[in-house]
Design a protein around this motif. Sequence first.
Motif, PDB file in Angstrom:
ATOM      1  N   MET A 195     131.956 -48.323   4.138  1.00 56.92           N
ATOM      2  CA  MET A 195     130.516 -47.917   4.180  1.00 56.92           C
ATOM      3  C   MET A 195     130.276 -46.766   4.482  1.00 56.92           C
ATOM      4  O   MET A 195     129.015 -46.185   4.120  1.00 56.92           O
ATOM      5  CB  MET A 195     130.110 -49.233   4.906  1.00 56.92           C
ATOM      6  N   SER A 196     131.120 -45.885   4.692  1.00 55.48           N
ATOM      7  CA  SER A 196     130.865 -44.406   5.343  1.00 55.48           C
ATOM      8  C   SER A 196     130.445 -43.525   4.017  1.00 55.48           C
ATOM      9  O   SER A 196     129.558 -42.598   4.476  1.00 55.48           O
ATOM     10  CB  SER A 196     132.186 -43.656   5.862  1.00 55.48           C
ATOM     11  N   GLY A 197     130.634 -43.976   2.630  1.00 57.93           N
ATOM     12  CA  GLY A 197     130.199 -43.102   1.766  1.00 57.93           C
ATOM     13  C   GLY A 197     131.150 -41.979   1.456  1.00 57.93           C
ATOM     14  O   GLY A 197     130.705 -41.215   0.620  1.00 57.93           O
ATOM     15  N   VAL A 198     132.135 -41.651   2.199  1.00 58.10           N
ATOM     16  CA  VAL A 198     133.156 -40.425   2.034  1.00 58.10           C
ATOM     17  C   VAL A 198     133.989 -40.486   0.744  1.00 58.10           C
ATOM     18  O   VAL A 198     134.700 -41.513   0.395  1.00 58.10           O
ATOM     19  CB  VAL A 198     134.018 -40.287   3.257  1.00 58.10           C
ATOM     20  N   VAL A 199     133.812 -39.271   0.044  1.00 59.02           N
ATOM     21  CA  VAL A 199     134.647 -39.228  -1.235  1.00 59.02           C
ATOM     22  C   VAL A 199     136.028 -38.510  -1.007  1.00 59.02           C
ATOM     23  O   VAL A 199     135.679 -37.364  -0.270  1.00 59.02           O
ATOM     24  CB  VAL A 199     133.871 -38.620  -2.455  1.00 59.02           C
ATOM     25  N   VAL A 200     136.846 -39.326  -0.462  1.00 52.37           N
ATOM     26  CA  VAL A 200     138.497 -38.891  -0.163  1.00 52.37           C
ATOM     27  C   VAL A 200     138.662 -37.288  -0.778  1.00 52.37           C
ATOM     28  O   VAL A 200     139.257 -36.414  -0.203  1.00 52.37           O
ATOM     29  CB  VAL A 200     139.218 -39.741   0.094  1.00 52.37           C
ATOM     30  N   GLU A 201     138.796 -37.501  -2.257  1.00 56.75           N
ATOM     31  CA  GLU A 201     139.054 -36.373  -2.892  1.00 56.75           C
ATOM     32  C   GLU A 201     138.365 -34.907  -2.242  1.00 56.75           C
ATOM     33  O   GLU A 201     138.778 -33.815  -2.210  1.00 56.75           O
ATOM     34  CB  GLU A 201     138.968 -36.600  -4.152  1.00 56.75           C
ATOM     35  N   SER A 202     136.976 -35.168  -2.263  1.00 55.44           N
ATOM     36  CA  SER A 202     136.126 -34.226  -1.826  1.00 55.44           C
ATOM     37  C   SER A 202     136.399 -33.594  -0.302  1.00 55.44           C
ATOM     38  O   SER A 202     136.549 -32.552  -0.148  1.00 55.44           O
ATOM     39  CB  SER A 202     134.898 -34.717  -2.016  1.00 55.44           C
ATOM     40  N   LEU A 203     136.502 -34.636   0.318  1.00 58.39           N
ATOM     41  CA  LEU A 203     137.020 -34.244   1.715  1.00 58.39           C
ATOM     42  C   LEU A 203     138.217 -33.567   1.911  1.00 58.39           C
ATOM     43  O   LEU A 203     138.468 -32.401   2.683  1.00 58.39           O
ATOM     44  CB  LEU A 203     137.253 -35.443   2.822  1.00 58.39           C
ATOM     45  N   GLU A 204     139.338 -34.036   1.192  1.00 54.66           N
ATOM     46  CA  GLU A 204     140.625 -33.166   1.121  1.00 54.66           C
ATOM     47  C   GLU A 204     140.550 -31.762   0.609  1.00 54.66           C
ATOM     48  O   GLU A 204     140.999 -30.938   1.056  1.00 54.66           O
ATOM     49  CB  GLU A 204     141.462 -33.991   0.348  1.00 54.66           C
ATOM     50  N   PHE A 205     139.700 -31.651  -0.461  1.00 55.00           N
ATOM     51  CA  PHE A 205     139.381 -30.290  -0.950  1.00 55.00           C
ATOM     52  C   PHE A 205     138.927 -29.545  -0.194  1.00 55.00           C
ATOM     53  O   PHE A 205     139.182 -28.264   0.115  1.00 55.00           O
ATOM     54  CB  PHE A 205     138.601 -30.587  -2.339  1.00 55.00           C
TER      55      PHE A 205
END
Length: 113
Positions: A36-46
């Motif tokens: 439910m956090s709404g985090v886009v993992v790929e964007s976070l890693e980038f």
Amino acid sequence: MHEMAIAEGVLDIALDYAKKNNAQRISEIGLLIGEMSGVVVESLEFSFNMIAKGTIAENAKIVVKRTPLIGRCTKCGKEFHVEHYDFWCPECKDGVLSILSGREMQVEYLEVD
């Protein structure tokens, strides 16, 4: 893009921990990210890879553990996986529940040398 702000927070935590422990390199960062956090993992890693350049966290591996969105009905007590943000209890059809997991956004562990 709130992932950049999250990446900055993760990097701050990692660098602070490394400094307190006299680490020379941060090799891996384990994150606990709720559904439910709404985090886009790929964007976070980038974002993390961009801001970590030139630090001891450069090239650190980001390992993400996703936690499912689990709720407990406050009427009948049934625990269930909330899918597609459908918060109605599948058992008694009540719409009031408490969230047990799925909102997490934290550094779970760090591997340093």
